[in-house]
Design a protein around this motif. Structure first.
Motif, mmCIF file in Angstrom:
data_model
loop_
_atom_site.group_PDB
_atom_site.id
_atom_site.type_symbol
_atom_site.label_atom_id
_atom_site.label_comp_id
_atom_site.label_asym_id
_atom_site.label_seq_id
_atom_site.Cartn_x
_atom_site.Cartn_y
_atom_site.Cartn_z
ATOM 1 N N ASN A 1 0.778 -1.134 -0.092
ATOM 2 C CA ASN A 1 0.353 -0.488 -0.341
ATOM 3 C C ASN A 1 1.226 1.251 0.271
ATOM 4 O O ASN A 1 0.481 2.466 0.398
ATOM 5 N N LEU A 2 1.817 0.737 -0.061
ATOM 6 C CA LEU A 2 2.969 2.472 -0.253
ATOM 7 C C LEU A 2 3.160 3.202 -1.835
ATOM 8 O O LEU A 2 2.415 2.003 -3.073
ATOM 9 N N VAL A 3 3.302 4.320 -1.466
ATOM 10 C CA VAL A 3 2.737 4.846 -3.089
ATOM 11 C C VAL A 3 4.914 5.550 -3.211
ATOM 12 O O VAL A 3 5.356 5.825 -2.704
ATOM 13 N N TYR A 4 4.617 5.156 -4.546
ATOM 14 C CA TYR A 4 5.692 5.288 -5.173
ATOM 15 C C TYR A 4 5.869 6.120 -6.123
ATOM 16 O O TYR A 4 5.107 6.779 -7.380
ATOM 17 N N PHE A 5 6.740 7.094 -6.448
ATOM 18 C CA PHE A 5 7.257 8.241 -7.284
ATOM 19 C C PHE A 5 7.787 8.320 -7.984
ATOM 20 O O PHE A 5 8.685 7.465 -7.882
ATOM 21 N N VAL A 6 7.395 8.056 -8.928
ATOM 22 C CA VAL A 6 7.907 7.965 -10.643
ATOM 23 C C VAL A 6 7.938 9.025 -10.994
ATOM 24 O O VAL A 6 7.754 9.500 -11.757
#
Length: 359
Positions: free
Chosen positions: A196-201
């Protein structure tokens, strides 16, 4: 606010673009709201929260705007294209618009006089100058870190920023990325269903889910840590690591009559493809659509250089480490054999490729 131009400029934007402006102010209106009411609300927000512009626009944009005033608010086409990376953000907020007139040579862009007055006023106080510098430093570090790692989870980004920005929080990071124009354009978000972690791309990552899955495979591998100045190098999309391998590639490109900007474009393209795990033979085939090798020896030299670069540059799938740093030895270049449409499908179904996975 007496600025007929601004109202006309906002009216020229699509309704979806107007809703995006409202989102910067955390305001939501019903989709059925008529365009005129949306514009009225935006202008009200612009008037009541002028200092939000210090967060939205970069220091370079604000500095550039200081050259203009209400008596000189026209930008020539030549100047616009020279500074377009700083001026284009203004278009999405209705602050600048092209003025097309019959004499083609006199076409130019007009900046809202109200906006110029506001920017000149709020950017010249000592406190706000500090805010501008703070926001620029935060922007450069966030974008530099995301571009260096390609894909990075929100908690790791927070951990990396805390030593420099003591009061930073996850909410502040998300808000800043959502509001800061350059970050909103060049950074996307994905969520890992498992953690459920948000990843920045980063903008140059073509298959973020694939890169994410690769990094997860190396969960015991620590992120490579750089200094702040090193991270900020990657804020510039065209930054190139200065290695012997890159120097050899530059020399080869110059020998094939490439110059300046074209060399920068080719090297950036090649490195992006390597970091996106594109096979070497596909990189070479793509390169050959633009550059003709003098002979077969030159093509082999190019192949060898690409292989060396692939082993020594920071890789997204290895959290900023190079292949040699992690595994201690070079890997053979990864290639992909092209499959003919009438060949047997490699999945083992027994069908022709065109009737199976090649549909």
């Amino acid at each position: 606010m007496e600025d007929k131009f601004l109202m006309e400029s906002l009216n020229s934007l699509l309704k979806d673009d107007l809703f995006k402006i409202l989102a910067k102010f955390d305001i939501k209106l019903a989709k059925s709201t008529v365009k005129g009411k949306i514009i009225e609300k935006i202008i009200e927000l612009y008037q009541n929260d002028t200092e939000v512009f210090l967060e939205i626009f970069s220091k370079d944009t604000i500095t550039l705007l200081s050259q203009y005033n209400k008596d000189s608010n026209q930008v020539s086409e030549k100047d616009f294209y020279e500074y377009e990376e700083f001026l284009i953000p203004l278009q999405s907020f209705g602050f600048i618009s092209k003025n097309i007139i019959k004499e083609k040579d006199n076409n130019h862009y007009i900046i809202s006089t109200w906006f110029l007055e506001v920017i000149n006023k709020i950017s010249n106080t000592e406190d706000n100058k500090k805010v501008i510098d703070f926001n620029q430093e935060l922007e450069m570090l966030i974008l530099g870190m995301i571009r260096f790692y390609g894909v990075i989870d929100e908690e790791k980004l927070l951990e990396l920023l805390i030593p420099t920005f003591k009061d930073i929080t996850l909410n502040k990071i998300h808000s800043f990325i959502d509001n800061r124009w350059i970050l909103n354009v060049f950074v996307t978000k994905i969520q890992d269903s498992g953690s459920n972690l948000v990843y920045f791309v980063a903008d140059s990552v073509s298959e973020p889910v694939d890169i994410l899955h690769e990094t997860i495979k190396y969960e015991n591998l620590d992120y490579k840590i750089l200094t702040n100045d090193e991270y900020k190098n990657y804020w510039n999309y065209f930054f190139i690591e200065k290695t012997q391998e890159v120097a050899d590639l530059i020399a080869l490109l110059m020998a094939h009559k490439l110059q300046g900007a074209q060399i920068g474009f080719e090297i950036t393209t090649i490195i992006d493809k390597i970091k996106n795990n594109v096979p070497v033979n596909e990189i070479i085939d793509d390169f050959k659509t633009r550059v003709i090798f003098d002979n077969s020896d030159a093509e082999q030299i190019f192949t060898n250089i690409i292989s060396r670069i692939a082993n020594t540059i920071p890789l997204w799938c290895l959290k900023g480490h190079s292949f040699i740093e992690v595994f201690g030895e070079a890997q053979a270049p990864r290639t992909v054999t092209k499959i003919g449409r009438n060949d047997a499908c490699p999945c083992g179904s027994g069908k022709k490729y065109k009737k199976c996975c090649g549909k």
